[in-house]
Enzyme design. Structure first.
Site, mmCIF file in Angstrom:
data_model
loop_
_atom_site.group_PDB
_atom_site.id
_atom_site.type_symbol
_atom_site.label_atom_id
_atom_site.label_comp_id
_atom_site.label_asym_id
_atom_site.label_seq_id
_atom_site.Cartn_x
_atom_site.Cartn_y
_atom_site.Cartn_z
ATOM 1 N N TYR A 196 -2.271 -4.177 6.675
ATOM 2 C CA TYR A 196 -1.779 -5.564 6.588
ATOM 3 C C TYR A 196 -1.682 -6.188 7.978
ATOM 4 O O TYR A 196 -0.632 -6.668 8.375
ATOM 5 C CB TYR A 196 -0.429 -5.577 5.852
ATOM 6 N N ASP A 225 7.001 -0.966 -4.322
ATOM 7 C CA ASP A 225 7.190 -2.411 -4.253
ATOM 8 C C ASP A 225 6.818 -3.091 -5.571
ATOM 9 O O ASP A 225 5.966 -3.965 -5.612
ATOM 10 C CB ASP A 225 6.325 -2.944 -3.090
ATOM 11 N N GLU A 272 -6.383 -1.892 0.156
ATOM 12 C CA GLU A 272 -5.433 -3.008 0.090
ATOM 13 C C GLU A 272 -5.550 -3.806 1.374
ATOM 14 O O GLU A 272 -5.690 -3.228 2.456
ATOM 15 C CB GLU A 272 -3.967 -2.531 0.012
ATOM 16 N N GLU A 316 0.015 5.620 -0.732
ATOM 17 C CA GLU A 316 0.847 5.566 0.481
ATOM 18 C C GLU A 316 1.986 6.583 0.483
ATOM 19 O O GLU A 316 3.152 6.219 0.673
ATOM 20 C CB GLU A 316 1.398 4.151 0.677
HETATM 21 C C1 GCB Z 1 1.524 -1.802 0.112
HETATM 22 C C2 GCB Z 1 1.773 -1.151 -1.182
HETATM 23 C C3 GCB Z 1 1.936 -2.133 -2.333
HETATM 24 C C4 GCB Z 1 2.791 -3.304 -1.850
HETATM 25 C C5 GCB Z 1 2.083 -4.002 -0.717
HETATM 26 C C6 GCB Z 1 2.926 -5.162 -0.150
HETATM 27 O O1 GCB Z 1 1.066 -1.214 1.051
HETATM 28 O O2 GCB Z 1 0.823 -0.174 -1.518
HETATM 29 O O3 GCB Z 1 2.512 -1.488 -3.414
HETATM 30 O O4 GCB Z 1 3.091 -4.203 -2.888
HETATM 31 O O5 GCB Z 1 1.874 -3.095 0.326
HETATM 32 O O6 GCB Z 1 2.699 -6.293 -0.544
HETATM 33 O O7 GCB Z 1 3.819 -4.901 0.625
#
Ligand code: GCB
Length: 572
Positions: free
Chosen positions: A428, A131, A464, A375
């Site tokens: 997330y 991403d 994250e 990931e």
């Molecule tokens: C993740 C990734 C990261 C993305 C982020 C997102 O899990 O490791 O590279 O930018 O989520 O914002 O989706």
């Protein structure tokens, strides 16, 4: 095309922005006459800080090197090509190809669109499973330098210490002759010699050492001694001397089942994930941007970052060493999702990339852990052997540091997790899962931590967590993409971190330090907006929440001397 820079955003040509394939760089340079004379004792080296991704380099039409992979340096001895041609400019030509395949790092794939009713002839796209925008070009400085023909090729330093005495173990490798002598002296920051040694391997004893401490853990963080290594050799009737001065930070790193110890004291990572990314220059190295980012890190009270998702420029790492910013050093193993990318060809390349990364960063006190991937599809069965091998290789190359990779797989299905020293997990909640439902965070995050800990009894970093926010977009009650939602999400996560950091959670790294460019897509608004700073490095509301938290955590730590507390107050 300027160097260093990504080529994508420099011109008004949209086809260059998304260009995939070969590009060519060429430059003529005038070299000092001395370098061009037939001089058996001078070695001229051409070095690239990094180039994306596959490079072939010629000097005066002679191929001098090729290199696979971005983010890491490569170099070649070009003496024999340039010498004997005084007065002629030296022509450096680079062919660069940014195509990603299932066996490159990061992996990707080229997809031809063969439906002639929908796509022009030979139409293809580069698919990637990560991403961030796939910027390409010569991203870091290119330099020419000289050494004598017998030269110091490498130095490896490791340190051990107690409070009153430290040992600095060194190994020096010299290339060009077996007949040479080596002398070493270690100086403190006042220039006083505190230990001396000789020979290619040995140990230096430092009494009452000044340890290398992280930012906010000590009033004088980032203390480094200077190790001067002097080599002398006789060659072709001349006395050759090569001198290299290496900054050395004395510090230890240990991992227990619940803690991360630096110099024997518990260290809590309160930091960020970054990207090398900015307007216009893309991933091109830029000093003002780098220094601005370090000022923002210090303002924020961040003591650490992960080099998501690839090794950063050496100049950035130098500042981490100097300021005491602790680094989880990640290789470009991002987006390893296809089963083909777990085969032997990919694995062999991954091992080589780890060798290159460790060779570059092994002596850096700021680097406390290697991350071999972000990931990956670690729930796939071949991931077990793959990560077992990559991690074992990394540990064999550097037994002094813990190794991890960052997972978003289910704790019960992850085949790589058994081999890591620290569990690094991304999640997330209320964003990709249960979007808009902040109220699920406490339960889901608590369950996440408990599941991982119960399974592995290893310390955990939340590597994250985040939410997009469009700067200036406000909403009360908080709705997704508003600044209020990003803040509210942080607060929910933080309440769980505060409970679990009393047990085995050893860090929290926000996603992301700043907004960054990505491929275009329906979930991206001119890129990823999970930054707590905008892409232009202006704070969003969330930056103030995090700043208050990070300074508070730093101040709670009982080992902090008063000077830092007052510094914190002053900053508030
Ligand atoms: C993740 C990734 C990261 C993305 C982020 C997102 O899990 O490791 O590279 O930018 O989520 O914002 O989706």
């Amino acid at each position: 095309m300027p160097v260093p820079a990504s080529f994508n955003d420099i011109t008004q040509d949209p086809s260059l922005e998304n260009y995939i394939g070969w590009v060519w760089y060429e430059k003529e340079v005038l070299l000092p006459l001395r370098w061009l004379q037939d001089d058996l004792n001078t070695r001229v080296v051409l070095r690239f800080g990094s180039a994306h991704y596959y490079s072939i380099v010629w000097v005066n039409g002679v191929q001098v090197m090729e290199h696979e992979g971005g983010h890491l340096p490569f170099e070649a001895d070009i003496s024999s090509v340039i010498q004997g041609s005084p007065g002629i400019p030296c022509r450096i030509t680079v062919a660069l190809n940014n195509t990603l395949t299932p066996h490159t790092l990061p992996p990707g794939s080229i997809q031809y669109m063969n439906d002639k009713t929908r796509y022009p002839k030979n139409y293809f796209v580069q698919n990637i499973r990560f991403d961030f925008f796939n910027y390409a070009g010569i991203h870091r400085p290119v330099v020419l330098y000289t050494t004598p023909s017998v030269y110091i090729d490498d130095i490896t330093v490791t340190t051990t210490s107690s409070e009153s005495v430290a040992m600095v173990q060194y190994q020096v490798s010299v290339v060009g002759s077996t007949l040479y002598s080596l002398s070493l002296s270690l100086r403190d920051q006042e220039g006083k010699v505190v230990a001396t040694g000789d020979g290619p391997a040995g140990e230096l004893k430092v009494l009452n050492p000044n340890l290398w401490w992280p930012y906010l853990m000590h009033e004088n963080p980032g203390y480094r001694y200077s190790l001067e290594v002097k080599m002398q050799a006789q060659a072709n009737g001349a006395l050759l001397e090569d001198v290299y001065t290496l900054p050395v930070g004395i510090r230890t790193v240990h991992v227990t089942s619940t803690q991360f110890l630096i110099n024997g004291r518990p260290f809590y990572f309160h930091g960020v994930n970054k990207h090398e990314d900015a307007d216009i220059r893309g991933k091109g190295f830029d000093w003002p941007l780098v220094v601005k980012d370090f000022n923002l890190l210090r303002w924020l009270g961040a003591n650490s970052f992960r080099t998501s998702h690839y090794p950063y420029a050496e100049e950035i790492m130098d500042l981490c060493d100097a300021y005491g910013i602790v680094v989880i050093d990640e290789c470009p193993g991002v987006g390893i999702k296809m089963s083909e990318s777990f085969g032997n060809k990919s694995l062999q390349h991954h091992l080589v990339v780890m060798e290159e990364l460790i060779r570059r960063d092994k002596n850096r006190p700021s680097v406390v852990m290697w991350s071999v991937a972000n990931e990956p599809a670690s729930e796939l069965p071949p991931a077990g052997y793959y990560f077992k091998t990559v991690i074992a290789h990394t540990k064999a190359l550097d037994p002094s540091r813990p190794v991890t990779f960052v997972t978003d797989a289910n704790y019960a299905l992850d085949h790589g997790a058994p081999y890591v020293d620290v569990i690094c997990v991304n999640s997330y909640f209320s964003w990709y899962h249960d979007p808009g439902h902040l109220e699920v965070i406490p339960l889901q995050l608590t369950t996440q931590f408990e599941n991982w800990y119960k399974t592995y009894q290893k310390p955990i970093i939340q590597s994250e967590y985040g939410a997009d926010s469009v700067p200036g977009l406000h909403s009360d009650p908080p709705l997704m993409f508003s600044e209020e939602y990003q803040k509210a999400m942080l607060r929910e996560y933080h309440s769980v971190f505060d409970k679990k950091r009393k047990e085995y959670v050893i860090g929290e790294l926000i996603w992301n330090f700043a907004d960054f460019m990505t491929n275009q897509g329906t979930t991206r608004v001119l890129g990823n907006k999970k930054g707590i700073f905008t892409r232009q490095r202006q704070p969003k509301s969330a930056a103030f929440v995090l700043r208050e938290r990070y300074w508070k955590i730093a101040n709670e730590s009982s080992c902090l001397p008063p000077i830092i507390k007052s510094h914190a107050l002053f900053l508030k």
